[in-house]
Design a protein around this motif. Structure first.
Motif, PDB file in Angstrom:
ATOM      1  N   LEU A 297       0.823  -1.215   0.000  1.00  0.00           N
ATOM      2  CA  LEU A 297       0.000   0.000   0.000  1.00  0.00           C
ATOM      3  C   LEU A 297       0.851   1.256   0.000  1.00  0.00           C
ATOM      4  N   ARG A 298       0.204   2.360  -0.306  1.00  0.00           N
ATOM      5  CA  ARG A 298       0.881   3.659  -0.235  1.00  0.00           C
ATOM      6  C   ARG A 298       1.205   3.978   1.222  1.00  0.00           C
TER       7      ARG A 298
ATOM      8  N   ILE B 280       4.466  -0.473 -17.598  1.00  0.00           N
ATOM      9  CA  ILE B 280       5.306  -0.603 -16.419  1.00  0.00           C
ATOM     10  C   ILE B 280       5.947   0.754 -16.175  1.00  0.00           C
ATOM     11  N   MET B 281       5.801   1.242 -14.975  1.00  0.00           N
ATOM     12  CA  MET B 281       6.429   2.506 -14.598  1.00  0.00           C
ATOM     13  C   MET B 281       7.692   2.150 -13.810  1.00  0.00           C
ATOM     14  N   ARG B 282       8.825   2.247 -14.468  1.00  0.00           N
ATOM     15  CA  ARG B 282      10.080   1.792 -13.891  1.00  0.00           C
ATOM     16  C   ARG B 282      10.563   2.724 -12.780  1.00  0.00           C
ATOM     17  N   ASN B 283      11.037   2.109 -11.681  1.00  0.00           N
ATOM     18  CA  ASN B 283      11.560   2.850 -10.529  1.00  0.00           C
ATOM     19  C   ASN B 283      10.603   3.962 -10.084  1.00  0.00           C
ATOM     20  N   ALA B 284       9.327   3.652 -10.066  1.00  0.00           N
ATOM     21  CA  ALA B 284       8.298   4.670  -9.831  1.00  0.00           C
ATOM     22  C   ALA B 284       7.985   4.927  -8.358  1.00  0.00           C
ATOM     23  N   CYS B 285       8.444   4.038  -7.467  1.00  0.00           N
ATOM     24  CA  CYS B 285       8.099   4.238  -6.059  1.00  0.00           C
ATOM     25  C   CYS B 285       9.218   3.735  -5.163  1.00  0.00           C
ATOM     26  N   ILE B 286       9.098   4.133  -3.914  1.00  0.00           N
ATOM     27  CA  ILE B 286       9.989   3.592  -2.891  1.00  0.00           C
ATOM     28  C   ILE B 286       9.101   3.148  -1.734  1.00  0.00           C
TER      29      ILE B 286
ATOM     30  N   VAL C 228      13.431   0.729  -3.873  1.00  0.00           N
ATOM     31  CA  VAL C 228      12.888   1.332  -5.092  1.00  0.00           C
ATOM     32  C   VAL C 228      12.274   0.196  -5.902  1.00  0.00           C
ATOM     33  N   ALA C 229      11.086   0.436  -6.441  1.00  0.00           N
ATOM     34  CA  ALA C 229      10.384  -0.628  -7.165  1.00  0.00           C
ATOM     35  C   ALA C 229       9.640  -0.062  -8.367  1.00  0.00           C
TER      36      ALA C 229
END
Length: 182
Positions: free
Chosen positions: A41-42, A156-162, A167-168
């Motif tokens: 989750l966020r 696919i949104m590469r390196n879009a979140c941590i 980083v994922a």
């Protein structure tokens, strides 16, 4: 569209979507305070998740109009949540959907039933034309839920979140109003 007099939305699998009430705080905290749930989750969903967090969430949701966040109820107990973040300005026709179910209720079709129902609500009652989700790439169970309800992977949104210091990638899934059910 079947609704209870209290505004709850009927779903399949004995699931109801409804506004949480103050009496739900303990159940929400019990199911939400799980690291394995939180990892998908966020970060606006805190961990640990305390009864005070549930009370603040309930207070915020009770003031919503129109309703955008719902509790997922099974057999009279709140076991998860689902909600829409409706876009603004030129994106006002779309919304991001997010959902979670307590681990004791995983693999029972509850998220699928809730997602199908909130999509109908978003399209029919909120007038949305697109609902999208961005699950973290390490959560293939969420991909399956989205695909069962007719969402299509757009990218696919590469390196879009941590999340949790890692980083994922995130996947982008969407369903549009004229897209047929699968």
């Amino acid at each position: 569209m079947r609704r209870h007099e209290d505004g709850a939305l009927n779903c399949a699998n004995g699931v109801r979507l409804r506004a949480p009430s103050p009496g739900d705080a303990e159940a929400i905290a019990k199911h939400a305070n799980d690291r394995r749930v939180w990892l998908n989750l966020r970060d606006r969903m805190p961990h640990p998740y305390l009864v005070e967090d549930a009370r603040a969430f309930i207070d915020r949701v009770q003031r919503q109009s129109p309703r955008a966040d719902f509790s997922i109820e099974v057999d009279g107990e709140v076991v998860g949540g689902i909600g829409l973040v409706v876009g603004a300005d030129i994106e006002r026709c779309s919304a991001e959907v997010g959902y979670w179910v307590g681990r004791a209720y995983w693999n029972r079709g509850l998220a699928t039933a809730a997602l199908e129902r909130i999509c109908r609500y978003g399209f029919e009652e909120l007038g949305l034309s697109r609902i999208f989700a961005t699950p973290i790439a390490w959560n293939p169970a969420s991909f399956k839920v989205l695909e069962k309800v007719g969402f299509q992977r757009e990218g696919i949104m590469r390196n879009a979140c941590i999340k949790d210091g890692r980083v994922a990638d995130m996947m982008l899934y969407a369903k549009i109003v004229d897209q047929p059910e699968r």
